[in-house]
Design an enzyme around this catalytic site. Structure first.
Site, mmCIF file in Angstrom:
data_model
loop_
_atom_site.group_PDB
_atom_site.id
_atom_site.type_symbol
_atom_site.label_atom_id
_atom_site.label_comp_id
_atom_site.label_asym_id
_atom_site.label_seq_id
_atom_site.Cartn_x
_atom_site.Cartn_y
_atom_site.Cartn_z
ATOM 1 C CB ALA A 42 -0.824 0.205 1.313
ATOM 2 N N GLY A 86 0.898 -4.820 0.595
ATOM 3 C CA GLY A 86 -0.363 -5.540 -0.605
ATOM 4 C C GLY A 86 -0.417 -5.744 -1.380
ATOM 5 C CD GLU A 120 2.061 -5.467 5.732
ATOM 6 O OE1 GLU A 120 2.588 -6.344 5.440
ATOM 7 O OE2 GLU A 120 0.684 -5.496 4.572
ATOM 8 C CD GLU A 161 -2.274 -7.861 2.620
ATOM 9 O OE1 GLU A 161 -2.188 -6.687 2.211
ATOM 10 O OE2 GLU A 161 -3.111 -7.817 3.581
HETATM 11 N N1 CO8 Z 1 4.740 3.430 -0.352
HETATM 12 C C1 CO8 Z 1 4.921 4.836 -0.857
HETATM 13 N N2 CO8 Z 1 5.951 4.705 -2.203
HETATM 14 C C2 CO8 Z 1 7.084 3.861 -1.510
HETATM 15 C C3 CO8 Z 1 6.466 2.293 -1.152
HETATM 16 C C4 CO8 Z 1 5.421 2.015 -0.679
HETATM 17 N N3 CO8 Z 1 5.080 0.939 -0.017
HETATM 18 N N4 CO8 Z 1 7.809 1.458 -1.397
HETATM 19 C C5 CO8 Z 1 8.805 1.958 -1.748
HETATM 20 N N5 CO8 Z 1 8.388 3.212 -2.797
HETATM 21 C C6 CO8 Z 1 9.291 4.467 -3.250
HETATM 22 C C7 CO8 Z 1 10.124 4.896 -2.268
HETATM 23 O O1 CO8 Z 1 9.533 5.759 -1.354
HETATM 24 C C8 CO8 Z 1 10.850 5.284 -3.120
HETATM 25 O O2 CO8 Z 1 10.436 6.833 -3.283
HETATM 26 P P1 CO8 Z 1 11.622 7.920 -3.417
HETATM 27 O O3 CO8 Z 1 12.300 7.364 -4.199
HETATM 28 O O4 CO8 Z 1 10.878 9.271 -3.630
HETATM 29 O O5 CO8 Z 1 11.495 8.323 -2.031
HETATM 30 C C9 CO8 Z 1 10.758 4.200 -4.428
HETATM 31 O O6 CO8 Z 1 9.678 3.443 -4.212
HETATM 32 C C10 CO8 Z 1 11.779 3.849 -4.611
HETATM 33 O O7 CO8 Z 1 11.549 2.890 -3.372
HETATM 34 P P2 CO8 Z 1 13.410 3.210 -2.522
HETATM 35 O O8 CO8 Z 1 14.121 3.346 -2.764
HETATM 36 O O9 CO8 Z 1 13.165 2.806 -0.667
HETATM 37 O O10 CO8 Z 1 13.948 1.199 -3.083
HETATM 38 P P3 CO8 Z 1 14.479 -0.139 -2.781
HETATM 39 O O11 CO8 Z 1 15.133 -0.711 -3.834
HETATM 40 O O12 CO8 Z 1 15.793 0.691 -1.570
HETATM 41 O O13 CO8 Z 1 14.404 -0.186 -1.407
HETATM 42 C C11 CO8 Z 1 12.011 -1.462 -1.368
HETATM 43 C C12 CO8 Z 1 12.942 -1.153 -2.282
HETATM 44 C C13 CO8 Z 1 12.454 -2.904 0.631
HETATM 45 C C14 CO8 Z 1 10.526 -1.833 -1.261
HETATM 46 C C15 CO8 Z 1 11.408 -0.635 0.171
HETATM 47 O O14 CO8 Z 1 10.759 0.456 -1.033
HETATM 48 C C16 CO8 Z 1 10.766 -0.776 0.512
HETATM 49 O O15 CO8 Z 1 10.729 -1.496 2.343
HETATM 50 N N6 CO8 Z 1 9.274 -0.210 0.597
HETATM 51 C C17 CO8 Z 1 7.977 -0.414 1.904
HETATM 52 C C18 CO8 Z 1 7.449 -1.717 1.712
HETATM 53 C C19 CO8 Z 1 6.712 -2.262 3.311
HETATM 54 O O16 CO8 Z 1 6.461 -1.970 3.649
HETATM 55 N N7 CO8 Z 1 5.404 -1.981 1.845
HETATM 56 C C20 CO8 Z 1 4.001 -2.572 3.141
HETATM 57 C C21 CO8 Z 1 3.404 -1.299 2.993
HETATM 58 S S1 CO8 Z 1 1.916 -1.633 4.045
HETATM 59 C C22 CO8 Z 1 1.308 -2.394 3.138
HETATM 60 O O17 CO8 Z 1 1.064 -2.779 2.183
HETATM 61 C C23 CO8 Z 1 -0.083 -2.036 4.345
HETATM 62 C C24 CO8 Z 1 -1.474 -2.690 3.972
HETATM 63 C C25 CO8 Z 1 -2.985 -2.310 4.250
HETATM 64 C C26 CO8 Z 1 -3.606 -1.032 4.204
HETATM 65 C C27 CO8 Z 1 -4.730 -1.566 4.508
HETATM 66 C C28 CO8 Z 1 -5.237 -0.235 5.394
HETATM 67 C C29 CO8 Z 1 -7.239 -0.427 5.672
#
Ligand code: CO8
Length: 258
Positions: A66, A109, A132, A112
């Protein structure tokens, strides 16, 4: 065809393709993307010319979860009132079989969304996980329910409680993924798989999908009763007559999806 901001939609033969397209955010699922995927998939679902839907991302990410930037400032009540993921229920109820073709990150997500599909085909670069817990929340679009059903309670608990990511081989071993293919071949393999399924009888594919959903959601005796009825219903189809006649005549069946 509707104009989309966060996805690319394409029809090839009887296969409808939805490519998640937010490269700047590793295809993070924001509310626009959720709305667009649901709209596009429902348009495909309403079209009898489409036998399979494929959802895919980029080489680097299927979807990294997400959109954390969109969720960060939400409070408890917002998670109920402004739930951008509420519409995923419509995606889950599609009649048409859906294949997730996953390369790179399928996290939170993203994992999921893949699990809402009927088949997960993975590139050898695919990485699955529910991180998460590292953000101080839990999976909220089915992860705590579908991951234990897919990989078993104990592995799911380890993944959800540690937030660690598993690679394609571990995901296949665990039963999450139906098959691993080299990353360079992912789209070709997804095409072959989708075209193969789309060449079968559409109403029979609907019925098989529906019966398998019953297997996920009901006790065995109820599921078996559902299957018996659904099996009998296929005998009302011209495609059953054609399929069995083709077997008898030693020829390929020509299904007309009726
Ligand atoms: N949301 C928003 N932006 C993201 C996300 C995300 N989930 N993942 C990556 N990005 C963005 C980064 O912020 C970055 O943007 P910017 O250059 O502007 O800073 C760009 O994508 C590239 O990402 P990275 O530089 O971090 O790339 P890396 O190769 O270094 O790392 C990873 C890749 C490991 C995937 C890392 O980006 C990461 O850890 N991302 C988050 C993963 C995560 O925690 N996902 C779970 C999210 S929460 C969720 O899904 C809950 C769902 C339930 C919601 C229910 C609501 C009712």
């Amino acid at each position: 065809m509707t104009d989309y901001e966060t996805i690319i939609v394409d029809t090839r033969g009887r296969v409808g393709w939805i490519t998640l397209n937010r490269p700047e955010a590793l295809n993070a699922l924001n509310s626009t993307l959720v709305r667009e995927v649901v709209t596009a998939s429902k348009e495909f679902d309403a079209d009898p010319g489409i036998g399979v839907i494929v959802v895919t991302g980029s080489e680097r990410a299927f979807a990294a979860g997400a959109d954390i930037k969109e969720l960060a400032d939400q409070g408890y009540i917002d998670a109920h009132l402004n739930d951008p993921f509420a519409r995923w229920g419509e995606f889950e109820r599609l009649r048409t079989p859906v294949i997730a073709a996953v390369a790179g990150f399928a996290l939170g997500g993203g994992c999921e969304l893949a699990m809402m599909c009927d088949i997960i085909l993975a590139a050898d670069t695919a990485k699955f996980g529910q991180p998460e817990i590292n953000l101080g929340v839990i999976p909220g679009i089915g992860g705590t329910q579908r991951l234990p059903r897919a990989v078993g309670k104990y592995k799911a608990a380890e993944l959800i409680l540690t937030g660690r990511t598993m690679g394609a081989e571990e995901a296949e071993r665990s039963g999450l993924v139906s098959r691993i293919v080299p990353a360079a071949d992912l789209l070709d393999e997804a095409t072959k798989l989708a075209e193969g399924i789309a060449s079968k009888s559409l109403p029979v594919a609907y019925t098989a999908k529906n019966a398998m959903q019953a297997a996920q959601e009901s006790p065995l005796t109820e599921g078996l009763r559902f299957e018996k009825q659904a099996f009998a219903a296929t005998f009302a189809l011209g495609d059953q007559t054609e399929g069995m006649a083709a077997f008898r005549d030693k020829r390929t069946p020509q299904f007309n999806h009726r």
